[in-house]
Design a protein around this motif. Sequence first.
Motif, PDB file in Angstrom:
ATOM      1  N   GLN A  39      66.278  43.524  27.110  1.00  0.00           N
ATOM      2  CA  GLN A  39      67.322  44.560  27.059  1.00  0.00           C
ATOM      3  C   GLN A  39      66.760  45.896  26.578  1.00  0.00           C
ATOM      4  O   GLN A  39      67.126  46.952  27.111  1.00  0.00           O
ATOM      5  N   ASN A  40      65.901  45.864  25.591  1.00  0.00           N
ATOM      6  CA  ASN A  40      65.269  47.108  25.130  1.00  0.00           C
ATOM      7  C   ASN A  40      64.410  47.727  26.225  1.00  0.00           C
ATOM      8  O   ASN A  40      64.353  48.948  26.369  1.00  0.00           O
ATOM      9  N   PHE A  41      63.739  46.870  27.001  1.00  0.00           N
ATOM     10  CA  PHE A  41      62.915  47.377  28.090  1.00  0.00           C
ATOM     11  C   PHE A  41      63.775  48.031  29.172  1.00  0.00           C
ATOM     12  O   PHE A  41      63.428  49.104  29.680  1.00  0.00           O
ATOM     13  N   VAL A  42      64.871  47.406  29.523  1.00  0.00           N
ATOM     14  CA  VAL A  42      65.766  47.992  30.537  1.00  0.00           C
ATOM     15  C   VAL A  42      66.307  49.328  30.029  1.00  0.00           C
ATOM     16  O   VAL A  42      66.366  50.311  30.788  1.00  0.00           O
ATOM     17  N   HIS A  43      66.668  49.390  28.751  1.00  0.00           N
ATOM     18  CA  HIS A  43      67.154  50.649  28.166  1.00  0.00           C
ATOM     19  C   HIS A  43      66.051  51.720  28.217  1.00  0.00           C
ATOM     20  O   HIS A  43      66.301  52.877  28.594  1.00  0.00           O
ATOM     21  N   TYR A  44      64.824  51.345  27.860  1.00  0.00           N
ATOM     22  CA  TYR A  44      63.703  52.281  27.904  1.00  0.00           C
ATOM     23  C   TYR A  44      63.404  52.716  29.344  1.00  0.00           C
ATOM     24  O   TYR A  44      63.082  53.885  29.595  1.00  0.00           O
ATOM     25  N   THR A  45      63.546  51.796  30.289  1.00  0.00           N
ATOM     26  CA  THR A  45      63.359  52.120  31.704  1.00  0.00           C
ATOM     27  C   THR A  45      64.365  53.188  32.134  1.00  0.00           C
ATOM     28  O   THR A  45      64.009  54.147  32.831  1.00  0.00           O
ATOM     29  N   ALA A  46      65.609  53.032  31.720  1.00  0.00           N
ATOM     30  CA  ALA A  46      66.646  54.019  32.049  1.00  0.00           C
ATOM     31  C   ALA A  46      66.313  55.379  31.434  1.00  0.00           C
ATOM     32  O   ALA A  46      66.454  56.418  32.090  1.00  0.00           O
ATOM     33  N   GLU A  47      65.846  55.381  30.184  1.00  0.00           N
ATOM     34  CA  GLU A  47      65.478  56.640  29.527  1.00  0.00           C
ATOM     35  C   GLU A  47      64.277  57.292  30.213  1.00  0.00           C
ATOM     36  O   GLU A  47      64.260  58.507  30.410  1.00  0.00           O
ATOM     37  N   THR A  48      63.286  56.480  30.547  1.00  0.00           N
ATOM     38  CA  THR A  48      62.066  56.998  31.169  1.00  0.00           C
ATOM     39  C   THR A  48      62.341  57.570  32.553  1.00  0.00           C
ATOM     40  O   THR A  48      61.699  58.535  32.966  1.00  0.00           O
ATOM     41  N   ASN A  49      63.281  56.972  33.250  1.00  0.00           N
ATOM     42  CA  ASN A  49      63.655  57.429  34.589  1.00  0.00           C
ATOM     43  C   ASN A  49      64.998  58.150  34.542  1.00  0.00           C
ATOM     44  O   ASN A  49      65.853  57.953  35.406  1.00  0.00           O
ATOM     45  N   SER A  50      65.159  59.018  33.573  1.00  0.00           N
ATOM     46  CA  SER A  50      66.430  59.720  33.342  1.00  0.00           C
ATOM     47  C   SER A  50      66.866  60.562  34.536  1.00  0.00           C
ATOM     48  O   SER A  50      68.041  60.887  34.661  1.00  0.00           O
ATOM     49  N   PHE A  51      65.966  60.891  35.404  1.00  0.00           N
ATOM     50  CA  PHE A  51      66.252  61.696  36.593  1.00  0.00           C
ATOM     51  C   PHE A  51      66.802  60.854  37.744  1.00  0.00           C
ATOM     52  O   PHE A  51      67.168  61.388  38.783  1.00  0.00           O
ATOM     53  N   LEU A  93      50.219  55.990  36.886  1.00  0.00           N
ATOM     54  CA  LEU A  93      50.402  57.419  37.141  1.00  0.00           C
ATOM     55  C   LEU A  93      51.886  57.737  37.346  1.00  0.00           C
ATOM     56  O   LEU A  93      52.399  58.725  36.805  1.00  0.00           O
ATOM     57  N   LEU A  94      52.573  56.898  38.108  1.00  0.00           N
ATOM     58  CA  LEU A  94      54.029  57.089  38.284  1.00  0.00           C
ATOM     59  C   LEU A  94      54.756  56.988  36.951  1.00  0.00           C
ATOM     60  O   LEU A  94      55.688  57.763  36.676  1.00  0.00           O
ATOM     61  N   PHE A  95      54.340  56.044  36.129  1.00  0.00           N
ATOM     62  CA  PHE A  95      54.928  55.884  34.805  1.00  0.00           C
ATOM     63  C   PHE A  95      54.681  57.138  33.960  1.00  0.00           C
ATOM     64  O   PHE A  95      55.588  57.650  33.299  1.00  0.00           O
ATOM     65  N   ALA A  96      53.459  57.660  34.005  1.00  0.00           N
ATOM     66  CA  ALA A  96      53.121  58.859  33.237  1.00  0.00           C
ATOM     67  C   ALA A  96      53.932  60.066  33.708  1.00  0.00           C
ATOM     68  O   ALA A  96      54.396  60.869  32.887  1.00  0.00           O
ATOM     69  N   ILE A  97      54.121  60.187  35.001  1.00  0.00           N
ATOM     70  CA  ILE A  97      54.914  61.297  35.541  1.00  0.00           C
ATOM     71  C   ILE A  97      56.366  61.167  35.102  1.00  0.00           C
ATOM     72  O   ILE A  97      56.975  62.149  34.661  1.00  0.00           O
ATOM     73  N   ALA A  98      56.917  59.951  35.210  1.00  0.00           N
ATOM     74  CA  ALA A  98      58.301  59.740  34.767  1.00  0.00           C
ATOM     75  C   ALA A  98      58.449  60.037  33.275  1.00  0.00           C
ATOM     76  O   ALA A  98      59.424  60.676  32.856  1.00  0.00           O
ATOM     77  N   MET A  99      57.504  59.597  32.481  1.00  0.00           N
ATOM     78  CA  MET A  99      57.538  59.874  31.042  1.00  0.00           C
ATOM     79  C   MET A  99      57.477  61.380  30.792  1.00  0.00           C
ATOM     80  O   MET A  99      58.197  61.900  29.931  1.00  0.00           O
ATOM     81  N   ILE A 101      58.425  63.843  32.760  1.00  0.00           N
ATOM     82  CA  ILE A 101      59.684  64.473  33.165  1.00  0.00           C
ATOM     83  C   ILE A 101      60.766  64.217  32.120  1.00  0.00           C
ATOM     84  O   ILE A 101      61.503  65.135  31.738  1.00  0.00           O
ATOM     85  N   SER A 102      60.857  62.989  31.652  1.00  0.00           N
ATOM     86  CA  SER A 102      61.953  62.605  30.762  1.00  0.00           C
ATOM     87  C   SER A 102      61.723  62.947  29.299  1.00  0.00           C
ATOM     88  O   SER A 102      62.671  63.237  28.578  1.00  0.00           O
ATOM     89  N   PHE A 103      60.471  62.885  28.838  1.00  0.00           N
ATOM     90  CA  PHE A 103      60.199  63.066  27.407  1.00  0.00           C
ATOM     91  C   PHE A 103      59.275  64.240  27.106  1.00  0.00           C
ATOM     92  O   PHE A 103      59.070  64.582  25.945  1.00  0.00           O
ATOM     93  N   GLY A 104      58.654  64.816  28.125  1.00  0.00           N
ATOM     94  CA  GLY A 104      57.651  65.843  27.902  1.00  0.00           C
ATOM     95  C   GLY A 104      56.256  65.238  27.976  1.00  0.00           C
ATOM     96  O   GLY A 104      56.080  64.020  27.947  1.00  0.00           O
ATOM     97  N   ILE A 105      55.268  66.074  28.050  1.00  0.00           N
ATOM     98  CA  ILE A 105      53.882  65.637  28.272  1.00  0.00           C
ATOM     99  C   ILE A 105      53.285  64.902  27.075  1.00  0.00           C
ATOM    100  O   ILE A 105      52.378  64.071  27.229  1.00  0.00           O
ATOM    101  N   LYS A 106      53.799  65.157  25.874  1.00  0.00           N
ATOM    102  CA  LYS A 106      53.214  64.551  24.678  1.00  0.00           C
ATOM    103  C   LYS A 106      53.284  63.026  24.693  1.00  0.00           C
ATOM    104  O   LYS A 106      52.320  62.350  24.333  1.00  0.00           O
ATOM    105  N   GLU A 107      54.397  62.458  25.125  1.00  0.00           N
ATOM    106  CA  GLU A 107      54.568  60.993  25.089  1.00  0.00           C
ATOM    107  C   GLU A 107      53.533  60.251  25.940  1.00  0.00           C
ATOM    108  O   GLU A 107      52.864  59.353  25.429  1.00  0.00           O
ATOM    109  N   PRO A 108      53.340  60.604  27.213  1.00  0.00           N
ATOM    110  CA  PRO A 108      52.317  59.874  27.969  1.00  0.00           C
ATOM    111  C   PRO A 108      50.900  60.135  27.455  1.00  0.00           C
ATOM    112  O   PRO A 108      50.028  59.266  27.580  1.00  0.00           O
ATOM    113  N   LEU A 109      50.668  61.300  26.853  1.00  0.00           N
ATOM    114  CA  LEU A 109      49.362  61.550  26.245  1.00  0.00           C
ATOM    115  C   LEU A 109      49.175  60.695  25.003  1.00  0.00           C
ATOM    116  O   LEU A 109      48.111  60.106  24.791  1.00  0.00           O
TER     117      LEU A 109
END
Length: 140
Positions: A39-51, A93-99, A101-109
């Motif tokens: 459930q936490n993963f699904v919630h995080y997936t929704a946040e990461t793909n907020s677009f 790479l897709l995950f990093a791009i989604a992160m 977009i949704s959280f800013g560049i700092k999170e995937p870095l």
Amino acid sequence: MKTQQDTAVFLLRITLAAGFLSAVASRLNLWGSHSSGWQNFVHYTAETNSFLPQSWASAIAVLSTITELSTGILLLIGYQVKRAAWWASILTLLFAIAMSISFGIKEPLDYSVFVFSAGGFLLSTFPHYKWTLEQLLHQS
């Protein structure tokens, strides 16, 4: 020198596999109290793909988990390494791009997602892989 390169390629393959398999294990509560849970993963997936529409989160979570599990297993056993490494690179790479977009560049870095993607790409560029199921099958 060749043995050092073979060892480095092997270690890259195994650590990429471990990263994918550990993430899946966490979602499936296999890490016990250290697990994130589904459930936490699904919630995080929704946040990461907020677009994307929120209703897509469960499907994306299932699809990404299947892809990560398959990629991790293929890398771990050393089968279809070039293809699995390429998929690892594209997926992260897709995950990093989604992160980004949704959280800013700092999170995937901070989570080294771009490094993970580059590692997958690098692994996909080698002409052969020692200590793999592929090598074993081709020797027979």
